[in-house]
Design an enzyme around this catalytic site. Structure first.
Site, PDB file in Angstrom:
ATOM      1  CE  LYS A  11      -1.730   4.301   6.632  1.00  0.00           C
ATOM      2  NZ  LYS A  11      -1.736   2.911   6.606  1.00  0.00           N
ATOM      3  N   PRO A  94       8.486   6.105   1.573  1.00  0.00           N
ATOM      4  CG  PRO A  94       9.243   4.269   2.456  1.00  0.00           C
ATOM      5  CD  PRO A  94       8.769   5.506   2.704  1.00  0.00           C
ATOM      6  CB  VAL A  95       6.508   4.766  -3.984  1.00  0.00           C
ATOM      7  CG1 VAL A  95       5.391   4.587  -4.963  1.00  0.00           C
ATOM      8  CG2 VAL A  95       7.199   6.226  -4.053  1.00  0.00           C
ATOM      9  CB  ALA A  96       3.656   1.092  -3.630  1.00  0.00           C
ATOM     10  CB  ALA A  97       5.681   2.054   1.897  1.00  0.00           C
ATOM     11  CB  ALA A 100      -1.289   7.212   4.129  1.00  0.00           C
ATOM     12  N   GLY A 102       0.886   8.578  -0.788  1.00  0.00           N
ATOM     13  CA  GLY A 102      -0.134   9.363  -1.765  1.00  0.00           C
ATOM     14  C   GLY A 102      -0.937  10.272  -1.073  1.00  0.00           C
ATOM     15  CB  SER A 103      -3.513   9.297   1.394  1.00  0.00           C
ATOM     16  OG  SER A 103      -4.050   8.027   0.481  1.00  0.00           O
ATOM     17  CG  ASP A 136      -5.610   5.708   4.040  1.00  0.00           C
ATOM     18  OD1 ASP A 136      -6.597   5.187   5.047  1.00  0.00           O
ATOM     19  OD2 ASP A 136      -4.695   4.958   3.550  1.00  0.00           O
TER      20      ASP A 136
END
Length: 290
Positions: A11, A94-97, A100, A102-103, A136
């Site tokens: 998102k 992308p991670v930690a971007a 969302a 992980g969510s 999220d």
């Protein structure tokens, strides 16, 4: 059904306002969320027992701290699922971007288990459960274009965003959401985004009206702390974006383009430069069908 593949869409925030800091430390927000075509894939397979999580990325933890694992455990417990599940994650977001990742993976795990085990749980109930995993997650279960209020869990589905092209770029830094919110002076925000006006523009299918209201109050913390975010915003505009904004708490920056050729040229140019590690050209997507 023994195996099920489901896509987990990223998102962006078309608008992000923080109304106030709550006594419990959370923040009351008002945001317009939009799913985009960048997605992870989850392959779910029934096992005799337990939860086994695998991934094609070394950046992803595979233990009980992973939101996918937590979501699967929640579904097992809530619905008395005696069987186990193996979930393999193909990671593209992308991670930690601020997108969302992980969510949306957790949301997809919940929706996937709903299908795999034939639970027939309504989307609304999955969203109620999802908030226990993260603020999220309910939106990621809903998907599409939506107004998010409260701590992000109070959702109103909106008309799909008008067609456009979205260029997203994630620089080679990590930004802590916790750090950004802790350093935001929620009571001292002098100017708040016109989220109400943006919702009206979306309802009218008015893309210029949406673009002119794109703002993110968290940029007040992230841009001075990580200057590359501001540099990416400026670069997007120089390459022809109608509007550019940071997504969530960052560090991903996205630009909205109305023409495909200009968007493709901007994407190619940005990939040649060193401001961003990952660059994607994508489009808005609607709510999932299952």
């Amino acid at each position: 059904m023994k195996e099920y593949l489901i896509k987990a869409y990223a998102k962006v925030n078309l608008g992000l306002d923080v109304v106030r800091r709550l006594p419990n430390g959370y923040h009351q927000v008002k945001m317009v969320m939009q799913s985009v075509g960048i997605c992870d894939e989850l392959i779910l397979e029934k096992l005799e027992s337990g939860i086994v999580l695998t991934a094609d990325s070394r950046e992803v933890p595979l233990d009980g701290t992973n939101l996918i694992h937590r979501a699967a455990r929640l579904m097992q417990k809530e619905y008395g699922i005696g069987e186990g599940v193996r979930i393999h994650l193909r990671k593209n977001i992308p991670v930690a971007a601020g997108m969302a990742g992980g969510s949306t993976d957790a949301a997809a795990a919940m929706r996937g288990m709903n299908q795999l085990f034939g639970l027939n749980v309504p989307v609304e109930r999955l969203m109620e459960l999802g908030v226990a995993i993260g603020a999220d997650v309910p939106y990621c279960i809903l998907g599409g274009t939506a107004l998010a209020e409260g701590i992000g869990e109070k959702l109103t589905a909106l008309r799909p965003m008008p067609d456009c092209f979205i260029l997203a770029a994630k620089p080679e830094i990590s930004v802590s959401t916790k750090y950004v919110y802790e350093h935001l002076d929620a009571e001292g925000i002098a100017h708040h985004p016109d989220i109400h006006g943006m919702v009206e523009a979306i309802g009218e299918g008015n893309l210029p009206g949406i673009l002119e209201r794109m703002e993110n109050v968290l940029e007040a913390v992230t841009v001075p702390t990580w200057p590359v975010v501001g540099m990416l915003k400026d670069r997007m505009l120089a390459l022809g974006a109608e509007r550019s904004l940071m997504s969530g708490s960052g560090p991903t920056v996205f630009g909205i383009f109305t023409g495909k050729e200009k968007a493709e040229a901007a994407c190619e140019q940005l990939r040649k430069e060193n401001l961003a590690k990952q660059v994607f050209l994508t489009v808005p997507v609607g709510a999932p069908q299952v």
